[in-house]
Design an enzyme around this catalytic site. Structure first.
Site, PDB file in Angstrom:
ATOM      1  N   SER A  68       0.813  -1.219   0.000  1.00  0.00           N
ATOM      2  CA  SER A  68       0.000   0.000   0.000  1.00  0.00           C
ATOM      3  C   SER A  68       0.848   1.271   0.000  1.00  0.00           C
ATOM      4  O   SER A  68       0.310   2.371  -0.140  1.00  0.00           O
ATOM      5  CB  SER A  68      -0.927   0.012   1.221  1.00  0.00           C
ATOM      6  OG  SER A  68      -0.169   0.052   2.417  1.00  0.00           O
ATOM      7  N   ASN A  69       2.179   1.138   0.145  1.00  0.00           N
ATOM      8  CA  ASN A  69       3.061   2.307   0.080  1.00  0.00           C
ATOM      9  C   ASN A  69       3.336   2.733  -1.367  1.00  0.00           C
ATOM     10  O   ASN A  69       3.704   3.882  -1.628  1.00  0.00           O
ATOM     11  CB  ASN A  69       4.421   2.021   0.726  1.00  0.00           C
ATOM     12  CG  ASN A  69       4.349   1.680   2.201  1.00  0.00           C
ATOM     13  OD1 ASN A  69       5.185   0.940   2.693  1.00  0.00           O
ATOM     14  ND2 ASN A  69       3.365   2.204   2.912  1.00  0.00           N
ATOM     15  N   LYS A  85      12.651   0.022   4.813  1.00  0.00           N
ATOM     16  CA  LYS A  85      12.672   1.204   3.940  1.00  0.00           C
ATOM     17  C   LYS A  85      14.063   1.828   3.872  1.00  0.00           C
ATOM     18  O   LYS A  85      14.489   2.302   2.813  1.00  0.00           O
ATOM     19  CB  LYS A  85      11.661   2.246   4.434  1.00  0.00           C
ATOM     20  CG  LYS A  85      10.228   1.846   4.165  1.00  0.00           C
ATOM     21  CD  LYS A  85       9.263   2.966   4.523  1.00  0.00           C
ATOM     22  CE  LYS A  85       7.835   2.473   4.290  1.00  0.00           C
ATOM     23  NZ  LYS A  85       6.834   3.507   4.619  1.00  0.00           N
ATOM     24  N   CYS A 172      11.278  27.615  16.922  1.00  0.00           N
ATOM     25  CA  CYS A 172      11.462  26.197  16.626  1.00  0.00           C
ATOM     26  C   CYS A 172      10.099  25.601  16.262  1.00  0.00           C
ATOM     27  O   CYS A 172       9.066  26.275  16.355  1.00  0.00           O
ATOM     28  CB  CYS A 172      12.102  25.454  17.793  1.00  0.00           C
ATOM     29  SG  CYS A 172      10.999  25.086  19.182  1.00  0.00           S
ATOM     30  N   CYS A 189      -2.078   8.512   7.577  1.00  0.00           N
ATOM     31  CA  CYS A 189      -2.842   8.481   6.331  1.00  0.00           C
ATOM     32  C   CYS A 189      -3.571   7.154   6.159  1.00  0.00           C
ATOM     33  O   CYS A 189      -4.366   6.996   5.247  1.00  0.00           O
ATOM     34  CB  CYS A 189      -1.952   8.793   5.148  1.00  0.00           C
ATOM     35  SG  CYS A 189      -0.375   7.994   5.153  1.00  0.00           S
TER      36      CYS A 189
HETATM   37 ZN   LIG Z   1      10.569  26.969  20.419  1.00  0.00          ZN
END
Ligand SMILES: [Zn+2]
Length: 257
Positions: A68-69, A85, A172, A189
């Site tokens: 399915s990937n 992978k 960040c 997903c």
């Molecule tokens: Zn931060």
């Protein structure tokens, strides 16, 4: 180190661009990118970063390739099903360009091991699929002083942002999403479904932004756009962007951290 004739030929279409040039190519060839997540985003990101001659790549994914990937993870083909992978991605990279220095890790990245993965890299590109991992990577990048390019997609909405939370005045990734997402989640997903070309667009755009970060201070294309998040809307389609301010109370990069 001067470029050999075969490398000059290989990268000629980049070198001839005034925005990259010979100096830009050398900067890319000298760069080390850690690519975390070798799925729908990481696949085209790796293909274009390898194509750009990024000299050193560390590829991180603890998953195995499933049938399915293949609908969106363009690195893999049927013979990779059941293989790790990271191993399959290294095989792709070795076939593509034998001069690239490629290391792999099939460990699941978490708060305990993220630091050793990101330390010393010029850039981490995060294409993982859950907030807990993304925050662990972001926090490790802040501590290690490593820039982070974060890319994510949910249904037809993608986002790509560059973060340098280790620098004063720059946000960040945790400044962007807050602390509410540290738990495992969420936006996978498997339940939602995802259009292959949509994640391909996000991964390809992330590769473009990665090149922009690496060329900062080297060539005209270089502009890391710290804190700017680009939203990619596949339904309209449209793009827009906004800039995240540093959160003084951020648990990772704020003044109390
Ligand atoms: Zn931060």
């Amino acid at each position: 180190m001067p470029l050999t004739p075969d490398r000059l030929t290989r990268f000629a279409r980049h070198i001839v661009l005034p925005e990259i040039g010979g100096a830009g190519h050398v900067a890319l060839a000298d760069a080390h990118i850690v690519l975390v997540g070798l799925g729908g985003i990481g696949s085209p990101a790796l293909q274009y970063l390898a194509g750009a001659g990024i000299g050193r790549l560390t590829l991180v994914d603890d998953d195995k390739v499933e049938a399915s990937n293949l609908q969106r993870q363009t690195l893999f083909s049927e013979r990779d099903i059941g293989h790790g992978k990271a191993v399959a991605a290294r095989r792709w990279a070795a076939n593509f360009d034998s001069k690239l220095d490629v290391a792999i890790s099939d460990r699941r990245i978490d708060a305990g091991n993220a630091g050793e993965m990101v330390t010393g890299a010029n850039l981490v590109l995060d294409g993982t699929d859950n907030f807990a991992t993304r925050l662990a990577i972001s926090d490790a990048c802040v501590r290690a002083g490593t820039p982070l390019l974060s890319a994510a997609v949910g249904r037809f909405q993608g986002q790509v942002g560059a973060f340098a939370g280790h620098l004063p005045g720059h946000a960040c990734y945790r400044c962007f999403v807050g602390d509410a997402f540290d738990a495992e989640d969420c936006d996978s997903c498997a339940e939602d479904g995802v259009l292959g070309a949509m994640v391909g667009w996000v991964g390809t755009f992330a590769a473009l932004q990665a090149v922009r970060v690496l060329l900062s201070g080297v060539s005209a294309l270089g502009d890391p756009q710290w804190g700017r998040v680009h939203l990619l809307d596949g339904l309209s389609p449209a793009m827009r962007n906004f800039t995240i301010a540093k959160d003084p109370a951020c648990a990772a990069c704020g003044s109390e951290a």
